[in-house]
Design a protein around this motif. Structure first.
Motif, PDB file in Angstrom:
ATOM      1  N   PHE A  65     -21.806 -26.736  15.053  1.00 19.43           N
ATOM      2  CA  PHE A  65     -21.033 -25.493  14.603  1.00 19.43           C
ATOM      3  C   PHE A  65     -20.784 -24.710  15.838  1.00 19.43           C
ATOM      4  CE2 PHE A  65     -23.639 -27.220  10.955  1.00 19.43           C
ATOM      5  CZ  PHE A  65     -22.459 -27.298  10.099  1.00 19.43           C
ATOM      6  N   VAL A  66     -21.212 -25.244  16.897  1.00 21.40           N
ATOM      7  CA  VAL A  66     -20.967 -24.217  18.003  1.00 21.40           C
ATOM      8  C   VAL A  66     -19.891 -25.024  19.169  1.00 21.40           C
ATOM      9  CG1 VAL A  66     -22.992 -22.729  17.764  1.00 21.40           C
ATOM     10  CG2 VAL A  66     -23.052 -24.581  19.490  1.00 21.40           C
ATOM     11  N   GLY A  67     -19.850 -26.189  18.602  1.00 16.74           N
ATOM     12  CA  GLY A  67     -19.256 -27.047  19.838  1.00 16.74           C
ATOM     13  C   GLY A  67     -17.768 -26.661  20.204  1.00 16.74           C
ATOM     14  N   ALA A  68     -16.971 -26.019  19.261  1.00 12.72           N
ATOM     15  CA  ALA A  68     -15.584 -25.596  19.416  1.00 12.72           C
ATOM     16  C   ALA A  68     -15.543 -24.080  19.966  1.00 12.72           C
ATOM     17  CB  ALA A  68     -14.784 -25.722  18.225  1.00 12.72           C
ATOM     18  N   LEU A  69     -16.476 -23.557  20.102  1.00 13.59           N
ATOM     19  CA  LEU A  69     -16.652 -22.024  20.669  1.00 13.59           C
ATOM     20  C   LEU A  69     -16.538 -21.677  21.814  1.00 13.59           C
ATOM     21  CD1 LEU A  69     -19.343 -20.588  18.316  1.00 13.59           C
ATOM     22  CD2 LEU A  69     -17.172 -20.581  17.843  1.00 13.59           C
ATOM     23  N   HIS A  70     -16.224 -20.635  22.339  1.00 16.45           N
ATOM     24  CA  HIS A  70     -16.064 -20.377  23.971  1.00 16.45           C
ATOM     25  C   HIS A  70     -17.432 -19.754  24.314  1.00 16.45           C
ATOM     26  CE1 HIS A  70     -14.937 -19.603  28.072  1.00 16.45           C
ATOM     27  NE2 HIS A  70     -14.755 -18.029  27.691  1.00 16.45           N
ATOM     28  N   SER A  71     -17.738 -18.660  23.399  1.00 18.13           N
ATOM     29  CA  SER A  71     -18.795 -17.673  23.856  1.00 18.13           C
ATOM     30  C   SER A  71     -19.845 -17.550  22.459  1.00 18.13           C
ATOM     31  CB  SER A  71     -18.107 -16.363  24.301  1.00 18.13           C
ATOM     32  OG  SER A  71     -17.551 -15.738  23.411  1.00 18.13           O
ATOM     33  N   LEU A  72     -20.923 -17.350  22.820  1.00 20.60           N
ATOM     34  CA  LEU A  72     -22.039 -17.129  21.966  1.00 20.60           C
ATOM     35  C   LEU A  72     -22.922 -16.369  22.299  1.00 20.60           C
ATOM     36  CD1 LEU A  72     -23.319 -18.280  18.867  1.00 20.60           C
ATOM     37  CD2 LEU A  72     -24.660 -19.786  20.316  1.00 20.60           C
ATOM     38  N   ALA A  73     -23.706 -15.092  21.464  1.00 18.69           N
ATOM     39  CA  ALA A  73     -24.299 -14.177  21.861  1.00 18.69           C
ATOM     40  C   ALA A  73     -25.601 -14.708  20.842  1.00 18.69           C
ATOM     41  CB  ALA A  73     -24.030 -12.924  21.659  1.00 18.69           C
ATOM     42  N   ASP A  74     -27.013 -14.922  21.501  1.00 14.01           N
ATOM     43  CA  ASP A  74     -27.874 -15.223  20.801  1.00 14.01           C
ATOM     44  C   ASP A  74     -28.952 -14.130  20.970  1.00 14.01           C
ATOM     45  OD1 ASP A  74     -30.279 -16.484  19.683  1.00 14.01           O
ATOM     46  OD2 ASP A  74     -30.813 -17.742  21.361  1.00 14.01           O
ATOM     47  N   LEU A  75     -29.165 -13.346  19.633  1.00 17.31           N
ATOM     48  CA  LEU A  75     -29.527 -12.260  19.466  1.00 17.31           C
ATOM     49  C   LEU A  75     -31.194 -12.372  19.082  1.00 17.31           C
ATOM     50  CD1 LEU A  75     -27.186 -10.289  17.188  1.00 17.31           C
ATOM     51  CD2 LEU A  75     -26.812 -10.968  19.548  1.00 17.31           C
ATOM     52  N   GLY A  76     -31.983 -11.606  19.799  1.00 16.03           N
ATOM     53  CA  GLY A  76     -33.250 -11.360  19.735  1.00 16.03           C
ATOM     54  C   GLY A  76     -33.911 -13.021  20.120  1.00 16.03           C
ATOM     55  N   THR A  77     -33.551 -13.663  21.027  1.00 13.74           N
ATOM     56  CA  THR A  77     -33.650 -14.913  21.428  1.00 13.74           C
ATOM     57  C   THR A  77     -34.998 -15.321  21.708  1.00 13.74           C
ATOM     58  OG1 THR A  77     -32.696 -16.759  22.864  1.00 13.74           O
ATOM     59  CG2 THR A  77     -33.203 -14.625  23.499  1.00 13.74           C
ATOM     60  N   GLY A  80     -35.592 -17.900  24.109  1.00  8.94           N
ATOM     61  CA  GLY A  80     -34.323 -18.828  24.411  1.00  8.94           C
ATOM     62  C   GLY A  80     -33.973 -19.852  23.019  1.00  8.94           C
ATOM     63  N   LEU A  81     -34.278 -19.450  21.925  1.00 13.72           N
ATOM     64  CA  LEU A  81     -34.024 -20.108  20.882  1.00 13.72           C
ATOM     65  C   LEU A  81     -33.108 -19.394  19.896  1.00 13.72           C
ATOM     66  CD1 LEU A  81     -37.691 -21.420  20.624  1.00 13.72           C
ATOM     67  CD2 LEU A  81     -35.935 -22.869  21.451  1.00 13.72           C
ATOM     68  N   PRO A  82     -31.960 -20.220  19.326  1.00 15.54           N
ATOM     69  CA  PRO A  82     -31.415 -21.249  19.741  1.00 15.54           C
ATOM     70  C   PRO A  82     -30.732 -21.532  20.880  1.00 15.54           C
ATOM     71  CG  PRO A  82     -29.933 -20.465  18.206  1.00 15.54           C
ATOM     72  CD  PRO A  82     -31.247 -19.444  18.444  1.00 15.54           C
ATOM     73  N   GLY A  83     -30.722 -20.674  21.731  1.00 14.62           N
ATOM     74  CA  GLY A  83     -29.557 -20.409  22.730  1.00 14.62           C
ATOM     75  C   GLY A  83     -29.587 -21.524  23.908  1.00 14.62           C
ATOM     76  N   ILE A  84     -30.749 -21.613  24.474  1.00 15.98           N
ATOM     77  CA  ILE A  84     -31.094 -22.621  25.538  1.00 15.98           C
ATOM     78  C   ILE A  84     -30.757 -24.080  25.201  1.00 15.98           C
ATOM     79  CG2 ILE A  84     -32.718 -23.673  27.176  1.00 15.98           C
ATOM     80  CD1 ILE A  84     -33.440 -20.600  28.002  1.00 15.98           C
ATOM     81  N   PRO A  85     -31.502 -24.504  24.135  1.00 15.29           N
ATOM     82  CA  PRO A  85     -31.096 -25.885  23.670  1.00 15.29           C
ATOM     83  C   PRO A  85     -29.461 -26.041  23.521  1.00 15.29           C
ATOM     84  CG  PRO A  85     -32.912 -25.295  22.722  1.00 15.29           C
ATOM     85  CD  PRO A  85     -32.629 -24.029  23.290  1.00 15.29           C
ATOM     86  N   LEU A  86     -28.863 -24.959  22.806  1.00 13.68           N
ATOM     87  CA  LEU A  86     -27.565 -25.144  22.410  1.00 13.68           C
ATOM     88  C   LEU A  86     -26.762 -25.202  23.773  1.00 13.68           C
ATOM     89  CD1 LEU A  86     -26.892 -22.814  19.247  1.00 13.68           C
ATOM     90  CD2 LEU A  86     -27.042 -25.135  19.507  1.00 13.68           C
ATOM     91  N   ALA A  87     -27.053 -24.334  24.719  1.00 13.20           N
ATOM     92  CA  ALA A  87     -26.277 -24.411  26.000  1.00 13.20           C
ATOM     93  C   ALA A  87     -26.522 -25.597  27.006  1.00 13.20           C
ATOM     94  CB  ALA A  87     -26.803 -23.293  26.899  1.00 13.20           C
ATOM     95  N   ILE A  88     -27.691 -26.395  26.762  1.00 13.03           N
ATOM     96  CA  ILE A  88     -27.877 -27.457  27.212  1.00 13.03           C
ATOM     97  C   ILE A  88     -26.914 -28.478  26.744  1.00 13.03           C
ATOM     98  CG2 ILE A  88     -29.636 -29.102  27.704  1.00 13.03           C
ATOM     99  CD1 ILE A  88     -31.622 -27.151  27.958  1.00 13.03           C
ATOM    100  N   ALA A  89     -26.952 -28.719  25.438  1.00 10.76           N
ATOM    101  CA  ALA A  89     -26.280 -29.623  24.786  1.00 10.76           C
ATOM    102  C   ALA A  89     -24.659 -29.564  24.663  1.00 10.76           C
ATOM    103  CB  ALA A  89     -26.709 -29.706  23.200  1.00 10.76           C
ATOM    104  N   THR A  90     -24.197 -28.386  25.009  1.00 11.09           N
ATOM    105  CA  THR A  90     -22.751 -27.759  24.765  1.00 11.09           C
ATOM    106  C   THR A  90     -22.427 -27.249  26.195  1.00 11.09           C
ATOM    107  OG1 THR A  90     -23.605 -27.193  22.658  1.00 11.09           O
ATOM    108  CG2 THR A  90     -21.078 -26.829  23.141  1.00 11.09           C
ATOM    109  N   PRO A  91     -21.981 -27.854  27.061  1.00  9.68           N
ATOM    110  CA  PRO A  91     -21.830 -27.351  28.615  1.00  9.68           C
ATOM    111  C   PRO A  91     -20.669 -26.464  28.584  1.00  9.68           C
ATOM    112  CG  PRO A  91     -22.056 -29.712  28.926  1.00  9.68           C
ATOM    113  CD  PRO A  91     -22.225 -29.387  27.355  1.00  9.68           C
ATOM    114  N   GLY A  92     -19.763 -26.488  27.526  1.00  9.05           N
ATOM    115  CA  GLY A  92     -18.389 -25.964  27.659  1.00  9.05           C
ATOM    116  C   GLY A  92     -18.762 -24.320  26.898  1.00  9.05           C
ATOM    117  N   LEU A  93     -19.726 -24.309  26.466  1.00  5.34           N
ATOM    118  CA  LEU A  93     -20.240 -22.968  25.563  1.00  5.34           C
ATOM    119  C   LEU A  93     -20.910 -22.025  26.568  1.00  5.34           C
ATOM    120  CD1 LEU A  93     -20.342 -21.449  22.798  1.00  5.34           C
ATOM    121  CD2 LEU A  93     -22.785 -22.510  22.729  1.00  5.34           C
TER     122      LEU A  93
END
Length: 210
Positions: A65-77, A80-93
């Motif tokens: 659900f984030v693969g097509a996004l350009h930018s994402l803010a992970d609030l109260g991370t 680093g969850l879920p932000g870091i795993p998502l960033a590792i798996a989605t280099p274009g995000l």
């Protein structure tokens, strides 16, 4: 940690439809988290296999659900969850990790540096005080607060067509019924987390077009 968790991590990635090559950077992140956790108490989960399932694979269940996004803010991370795993798996995000706790923010900056995550930035700030230069395609939050409170704190961060992608356990119908004006549910997705029997839902909330 890498040797003991690699089989389970590769199996989980395969079940999520993600490349098994991601196991190495994800396990690098987990090893760093476990090392810091011994001193800084960043997460209550101590068992490495439980961390893999409940932190990493749980976070990655929302990756489609984030693969097509350009930018994402992970609030109260937090760590680093879920932000870091998502960033590792989605280099274009591009992921911005928003965290007000100083020791957690220190860990996040160290993780970004050590893991060489060029698509991640850290904002050491309270959510409601965070004022980015440009709005985000979406915000996300995991185990942070109720849906109305997340939007109260961070509703200024997504753009005009922006989304809140909220990770929840059981479907929080009472929270959905209490959404503030200007927001509506765009979709509710049941997530399957490898190795986890518990319910997981992704609630996609979007601004209503005036």
């Amino acid at each position: 940690m890498h040797d003991t968790l690699r089989p389970a991590s590769e199996t989980g990635l395969t079940q999520l439809g993600l490349p098994t090559a991601l196991a190495t950077p994800l396990l690098d992140y987990l090893a760093l988290l476990a090392r810091w956790n011994a001193t800084y108490n960043l997460t209550a989960i101590r068992d490495p296999h439980e961390m893999l399932v409940k932190h990493v694979l749980d976070s990655l269940a929302m990756q489609p659900f984030v693969g097509a996004l350009h930018s994402l803010a992970d609030l109260g991370t937090g760590p680093g969850l879920p932000g870091i795993p998502l960033a590792i798996a989605t280099p274009g995000l591009h992921v911005t990790l928003v965290e007000s706790n100083g020791k957690k923010a220190r860990f996040l900056r160290e993780a970004v540096r050590q893991l060489k995550l060029g698509n991640v930035s850290v904002a050491e700030s309270r959510i409601e005080a965070f004022q980015p230069g440009t709005p985000f395609d979406a915000i996300t939050a995991r185990a942070l607060a109720t849906l109305p409170l997340i939007l109260q704190l961070g509703g200024h961060l997504p753009g005009p067509a922006g989304h809140l992608l909220a990770m929840k356990g059981a479907l929080p119908q009472d929270e959905i019924d209490a959404l503030p004006a200007g927001w509506q549910v765009a979709g509710i997705h049941t997530l399957q987390v490898p190795g986890l029997a518990a319910e997981r839902h992704l609630v996609d909330i979007v601004r209503t077009q005036a």
